[in-house]
Motif scaffolding. Structure first.
Motif, short mmCIF file in Angstrom:
data_model
loop_
_atom_site.label_atom_id
_atom_site.label_comp_id
_atom_site.label_asym_id
_atom_site.label_seq_id
_atom_site.Cartn_x
_atom_site.Cartn_y
_atom_site.Cartn_z
N GLU A 160 0.84 -1.19 0.00
CA GLU A 160 0.00 0.00 0.00
C GLU A 160 0.88 1.25 0.00
N VAL A 161 0.36 2.33 -0.59
CA VAL A 161 1.11 3.58 -0.68
C VAL A 161 0.27 4.71 -0.07
N ASP A 162 0.82 5.39 0.93
CA ASP A 162 0.19 6.57 1.51
C ASP A 162 0.96 7.79 1.03
N VAL A 163 0.24 8.82 0.58
CA VAL A 163 0.85 10.01 0.00
C VAL A 163 0.78 11.17 0.99
N ARG A 167 6.48 13.15 0.88
CA ARG A 167 7.00 11.78 0.79
C ARG A 167 5.88 10.80 0.46
N LEU A 168 6.30 9.59 0.09
CA LEU A 168 5.41 8.45 -0.05
C LEU A 168 5.80 7.43 1.01
N GLU A 169 4.83 6.85 1.66
CA GLU A 169 5.11 5.80 2.65
C GLU A 169 4.53 4.49 2.14
N LEU A 170 5.42 3.53 1.94
CA LEU A 170 5.03 2.19 1.49
C LEU A 170 4.79 1.34 2.72
N HIS A 171 3.68 0.62 2.72
CA HIS A 171 3.29 -0.15 3.91
C HIS A 171 2.88 -1.56 3.53
N CYS A 172 3.46 -2.54 4.21
CA CYS A 172 3.08 -3.94 4.04
C CYS A 172 2.10 -4.31 5.15
N LYS A 173 0.87 -4.66 4.80
CA LYS A 173 -0.14 -4.99 5.80
C LYS A 173 0.11 -6.35 6.44
N ASN A 179 8.41 1.65 4.42
CA ASN A 179 9.53 2.21 3.68
C ASN A 179 9.13 3.61 3.23
N ILE A 180 10.00 4.57 3.49
CA ILE A 180 9.71 5.96 3.14
C ILE A 180 10.50 6.36 1.89
N ILE A 181 9.80 6.99 0.95
CA ILE A 181 10.43 7.56 -0.23
C ILE A 181 10.16 9.06 -0.20
N ILE A 198 12.40 -2.19 -5.04
CA ILE A 198 12.25 -1.71 -3.66
C ILE A 198 11.76 -2.87 -2.81
N GLU A 199 12.57 -3.29 -1.88
CA GLU A 199 12.23 -4.40 -1.00
C GLU A 199 12.04 -3.88 0.42
N LEU A 200 10.83 -4.02 0.96
CA LEU A 200 10.57 -3.62 2.33
C LEU A 200 11.16 -4.64 3.28
N ALA A 201 11.74 -4.17 4.38
CA ALA A 201 12.33 -5.06 5.37
C ALA A 201 11.23 -5.65 6.25
N GLN A 202 11.20 -6.97 6.38
CA GLN A 202 10.16 -7.63 7.16
C GLN A 202 10.13 -7.10 8.59
N HIS A 203 8.97 -6.64 9.04
CA HIS A 203 8.76 -6.07 10.38
C HIS A 203 9.65 -4.85 10.62
N GLY A 204 10.16 -4.24 9.56
CA GLY A 204 11.14 -3.17 9.74
C GLY A 204 10.74 -1.82 9.19
N PHE A 205 11.71 -0.90 9.23
CA PHE A 205 11.52 0.46 8.77
C PHE A 205 12.74 0.86 7.95
N LYS A 206 12.53 1.42 6.76
CA LYS A 206 13.63 1.83 5.91
C LYS A 206 13.32 3.14 5.21
N CYS A 207 14.38 3.81 4.78
CA CYS A 207 14.28 4.89 3.84
C CYS A 207 14.96 4.43 2.56
#
Length: 229
Positions: A160-163, A167-173, A179-181, A198-207
């Motif tokens: 999912e992408v929140d605008v 920035r854009l915040e990518l979120h894995c439900k 992940n922040i862009i 773009i690979e989101l880190a499992q249970h994590g937070f990245k830029c």
């Protein structure tokens, strides 16, 4: 007399934003009475229910107003030679098309214009810190998603992408990773232009600029998230 047995569907996925094409056979509903069409990312794209002989209900999740629209359509119209345009009743913008393959592919090119029209209508240019950079970052992200390069380490590809204004915040439900862009400077744009996946880190937070698979990029100082936007 030639009877058409296959119609082509073109629709933009409300989850990943990809433009999907699907060939719908007249016999796909035989014996079942309903059919669900999914995007290649796994998201629900379209539902078709046989309401009565020769009549159907289309269940269409909307990318604009985030609800599901119901439209009644006859079998003659669904598998006819004339193209049917699927429209969001709230915004009046086009969601997709059903008809012959050639005409649907030609009309599908206008869907991107519809998205731009919605942004203009809502005044997004006045909302973003840097509208030009934000629009280009969105386009880059869309290309990455279309090429299968947007996913999470947990295996989920429905990101999912929140605008926000900067920035854009990518979120894995599935695992709640984020992940922040950033999208407010030319440097932010350069970062995503040099990224293929773009690979989101499992249970994590990245830029985005902290990715180890982008060695050519100069790492930026991480900025604090704007909790008020």
């Amino acid at each position: 007399m030639l009877i058409t047995t296959v119609t082509t569907l073109a629709i933009r996925c409300p989850e990943c934003g990809a433009l999907e094409f699907y060939n719908l056979s007249r016999f796909a509903l035989s014996g079942r009475g309903k059919l669900q069409v999914n995007c290649s990312c796994g998201a629900f794209l379209l539902g078709i229910v046989n309401k009565s002989p020769g009549n159907y209900w289309l269940q269409l999740p909307c990318v604009f107003c985030e609800t599901t629209h119901i439209r009644e359509i006859s079998g003659l119209r669904l598998w006819g030679k004339k193209t049917t345009t699927l429209i969001c009743p709230e915004s009046g913008l086009e969601l997709g098309f059903i008809g012959t393959t050639q005409e649907v592919k030609e009309l599908a090119e206008s869907l991107d214009t519809g998205l731009e029209a919605l942004m203009d209508e809502l005044g997004y240019d006045e909302y973003f810190n840097n509208p030009d950079v934000m629009h280009q970052v969105m386009q880059c992200l869309q290309e990455i998603a279309d090429n299968g390069g947007l996913y999470c380490q947990c295996g989920n590809t429905r990101i999912e992408v929140d605008v926000f204004l900067d920035r854009l915040e990518l979120h894995c439900k599935e695992c709640d990773s984020i992940n922040i862009i950033y999208a407010e400077t030319e440097e932010d744009l350069t970062v995503i232009q040099q990224v293929d996946s773009i690979e989101l880190a499992q249970h994590g937070f990245k830029c985005l600029d902290s990715f180890s698979n982008s060695p050519k990029l100069t790492k930026k100082t991480r900025r604090k998230r704007n909790k008020h936007s």
